[in-house]
Design a protein around this motif. Structure first.
Motif, mmCIF file in Angstrom:
data_model
loop_
_atom_site.group_PDB
_atom_site.id
_atom_site.type_symbol
_atom_site.label_atom_id
_atom_site.label_comp_id
_atom_site.label_asym_id
_atom_site.label_seq_id
_atom_site.Cartn_x
_atom_site.Cartn_y
_atom_site.Cartn_z
ATOM 1 N N ALA A 26 38.235 29.041 51.350
ATOM 2 C CA ALA A 26 37.082 28.853 52.272
ATOM 3 C C ALA A 26 37.430 27.851 53.332
ATOM 4 O O ALA A 26 38.002 28.086 53.878
ATOM 5 N N THR A 27 36.063 28.331 53.951
ATOM 6 C CA THR A 27 36.258 27.718 56.041
ATOM 7 C C THR A 27 36.119 26.546 55.580
ATOM 8 O O THR A 27 37.115 25.901 56.417
ATOM 9 N N GLU A 28 35.375 26.219 55.080
ATOM 10 C CA GLU A 28 35.149 24.451 54.339
ATOM 11 C C GLU A 28 36.338 23.803 54.692
ATOM 12 O O GLU A 28 36.834 22.874 54.662
ATOM 13 N N GLY A 29 37.482 24.684 53.865
ATOM 14 C CA GLY A 29 39.216 24.191 53.691
ATOM 15 C C GLY A 29 39.700 24.392 54.916
ATOM 16 O O GLY A 29 41.271 23.942 54.356
ATOM 17 N N GLN A 99 40.167 41.459 43.359
ATOM 18 C CA GLN A 99 39.686 42.131 43.330
ATOM 19 C C GLN A 99 37.903 42.046 45.011
ATOM 20 O O GLN A 99 37.253 42.420 44.191
ATOM 21 N N THR A 100 38.310 41.290 45.624
ATOM 22 C CA THR A 100 37.665 40.581 46.159
ATOM 23 C C THR A 100 37.183 41.940 46.982
ATOM 24 O O THR A 100 37.823 42.758 47.174
ATOM 25 N N GLN A 101 35.776 42.170 47.440
ATOM 26 C CA GLN A 101 35.575 43.216 48.412
ATOM 27 C C GLN A 101 35.562 43.538 50.128
ATOM 28 O O GLN A 101 35.155 43.531 50.277
ATOM 29 N N ASP A 102 34.800 41.657 50.146
ATOM 30 C CA ASP A 102 34.355 41.429 51.041
ATOM 31 C C ASP A 102 34.005 40.564 51.768
ATOM 32 O O ASP A 102 34.687 38.808 50.571
ATOM 33 N N VAL A 103 34.697 39.543 52.916
ATOM 34 C CA VAL A 103 34.792 38.034 53.429
ATOM 35 C C VAL A 103 33.442 37.407 53.101
ATOM 36 O O VAL A 103 31.421 37.969 52.938
ATOM 37 N N GLY A 104 33.127 36.426 52.180
ATOM 38 C CA GLY A 104 32.190 35.411 51.761
ATOM 39 C C GLY A 104 31.486 36.376 50.962
ATOM 40 O O GLY A 104 30.376 36.360 50.323
ATOM 41 N N GLU A 105 31.583 37.323 49.651
ATOM 42 C CA GLU A 105 31.520 38.093 48.850
ATOM 43 C C GLU A 105 31.123 37.156 47.726
ATOM 44 O O GLU A 105 29.670 37.520 47.198
ATOM 45 N N TRP A 106 30.915 35.438 47.115
ATOM 46 C CA TRP A 106 30.859 35.269 46.593
ATOM 47 C C TRP A 106 30.479 33.942 46.653
ATOM 48 O O TRP A 106 31.569 32.995 47.746
ATOM 49 N N THR A 107 29.886 33.014 45.694
ATOM 50 C CA THR A 107 29.171 32.019 46.126
ATOM 51 C C THR A 107 29.242 30.826 45.174
ATOM 52 O O THR A 107 28.708 30.828 44.083
ATOM 53 N N ILE A 108 30.295 29.707 45.643
ATOM 54 C CA ILE A 108 30.104 28.783 44.492
ATOM 55 C C ILE A 108 29.981 27.523 44.825
ATOM 56 O O ILE A 108 29.107 27.349 46.180
ATOM 57 N N HIS A 109 28.858 26.491 44.016
ATOM 58 C CA HIS A 109 28.630 24.800 44.261
ATOM 59 C C HIS A 109 30.037 24.091 43.909
ATOM 60 O O HIS A 109 30.110 23.442 42.605
ATOM 61 N N PRO A 110 31.401 23.785 44.550
ATOM 62 C CA PRO A 110 32.499 23.223 43.751
ATOM 63 C C PRO A 110 32.166 21.582 43.872
ATOM 64 O O PRO A 110 33.040 21.246 43.322
ATOM 65 N N ILE A 130 33.036 32.311 49.404
ATOM 66 C CA ILE A 130 33.761 32.562 49.439
ATOM 67 C C ILE A 130 34.944 33.942 49.545
ATOM 68 O O ILE A 130 33.625 34.726 48.627
ATOM 69 N N PRO A 131 35.075 34.711 49.812
ATOM 70 C CA PRO A 131 36.699 33.918 50.386
ATOM 71 C C PRO A 131 36.810 34.189 52.260
ATOM 72 O O PRO A 131 35.356 35.016 52.595
ATOM 73 N N ASP A 132 37.185 33.351 53.062
ATOM 74 C CA ASP A 132 37.039 33.467 54.061
ATOM 75 C C ASP A 132 38.029 34.442 55.096
ATOM 76 O O ASP A 132 37.497 34.888 56.133
ATOM 77 N N ILE A 133 38.820 35.245 54.516
ATOM 78 C CA ILE A 133 39.440 36.530 54.847
ATOM 79 C C ILE A 133 39.334 37.394 53.601
ATOM 80 O O ILE A 133 38.882 37.508 52.464
ATOM 81 N N HIS A 134 38.939 38.811 54.113
ATOM 82 C CA HIS A 134 39.778 39.510 53.017
ATOM 83 C C HIS A 134 40.775 39.773 53.042
ATOM 84 O O HIS A 134 41.643 40.391 53.397
ATOM 85 N N PRO A 135 41.614 39.227 51.501
ATOM 86 C CA PRO A 135 43.445 39.180 51.425
ATOM 87 C C PRO A 135 43.810 40.726 51.668
ATOM 88 O O PRO A 135 44.629 40.634 52.302
ATOM 89 N N ALA A 136 43.127 41.304 51.795
ATOM 90 C CA ALA A 136 43.429 42.996 51.143
ATOM 91 C C ALA A 136 43.684 43.191 53.055
ATOM 92 O O ALA A 136 44.068 43.981 53.092
ATOM 93 N N SER A 137 42.627 43.154 54.018
ATOM 94 C CA SER A 137 42.862 42.891 54.976
ATOM 95 C C SER A 137 43.272 42.506 55.525
ATOM 96 O O SER A 137 43.644 42.580 57.138
#
Length: 281
Positions: A26-29, A99-110, A130-137
């Motif tokens: 996350a950007t917050e991290g 499994q991530t397809q895009d930056v910021g694809e998922w939202t959590i409330h940690p 999350i995630p703050d980057i696309h891992p595959a790219s």
């Protein structure tokens, strides 16, 4: 509807994974990653300035958690392998990495289960993307991998002897039942002249489990840890203390800070006869 009982220990592990998602993905991290990962990455670049695509250096990351540090090392041009024992971490890292397809694809409330030291309800229930980057790219090399299993069981194997140019341990050493065993294996699996970069405290995970079956805990002070490393053929090159946090809620009223030990050690090569002479000079 069936009723399922989830043990509290498993609930705590899931909460731990969620906090680690913020730390790694996350950007917050980002601030915490800069504290912990950036000094390690800078040391790797300093020691391996030439990283050819034809013969890239190899780096092992035990205790890789959710894989961000191992991925960052891969993006620098290393053949990077993360090793993680927790299946909770492995399942989550596999999902994010594969499994991530895009930056910021998922939202959590940690922080929604963190009822203490909150400044406001809004802080406690805030969303994190999350995630703050696309891992595959991100620019990972072809040799990037994650290996599940206990570090001692997986890497205390003849096939691993002298297999790695670098070993990176970040908040990992104190997860050992026997830290001396960890150091011995790190020495074995490094090539002669290879480097061991470490960052973290010594919050021994099994220190409060005396009397429980199979839960031994060897707890050395930092000075003795370095002494053991020197005995196993390491030469200390750089040592610093860095103030860090670990999976900390940046908006909470309580912040736990560590004065983490950062060092780079080099495995001294043995003389041709295989004796200890060169190590004891």
């Amino acid at each position: 509807m069936p009723h399922f009982h989830v043990p509290l220990v498993d609930v705590d592990k899931v909460r731990c994974v969620i906090r680690n998602i913020v730390r790694d993905w996350a950007t917050e991290g980002q601030k915490e990653r800069d504290q912990c990962y950036k000094p390690i990455l800078e040391e790797l670049v300093r020691h391996f300035p030439e990283r050819s695509k034809e013969s890239p250096p190899t780096c092992l990351v035990p205790g890789a958690g959710l894989g961000r540090l191992a991925l960052e090392i891969s993006c620098l041009g290393f053949i990077s392998q993360g090793n993680e024992f927790s299946y909770y971490m492995m399942i989550c890292s596999s999902f994010i990495l594969n499994q991530t397809q895009d930056v910021g694809e998922w939202t959590i409330h940690p922080w929604i289960h963190s009822n203490c030291n909150s400044l406001s309800d809004a802080d406690q229930v805030r969303a994190v993307s999350i995630p703050d980057i696309h891992p595959a790219s991100a620019g990972i090399t072809e040799g990037f991998s994650m290996c599940g299993g206990d570090f001692v069981e997986v890497y205390n194997d003849p096939s691993q002897v002298g297999a790695w140019d670098a070993v990176v341990t970040c908040f990992f050493l104190d997860t050992a039942h026997n830290i001396v065993e960890y150091i011995e294996i790190i020495s074995k699996i490094l090539k002669d002249g290879g480097v061991w970069i470490n960052l973290g405290p010594l919050l021994y995970h099994f220190a409060d489990m005396y009397g429980q079956e199979d839960e031994m805990s060897v707890e050395l002070c930092l000075e003795d840890v370095k002494r053991v490393a020197l005995h196993h053929g390491f030469q200390l090159e750089i040592e610093k203390t860095i103030e860090t946090t670990y999976t900390t809620n940046p908006r909470a009223m309580m912040q736990n800070h560590y004065f983490s030990a950062l060092w780079t050690m080099r495995k001294k090569p043995l003389v041709a006869t295989g004796t200890q002479e060169s190590m004891d000079e």
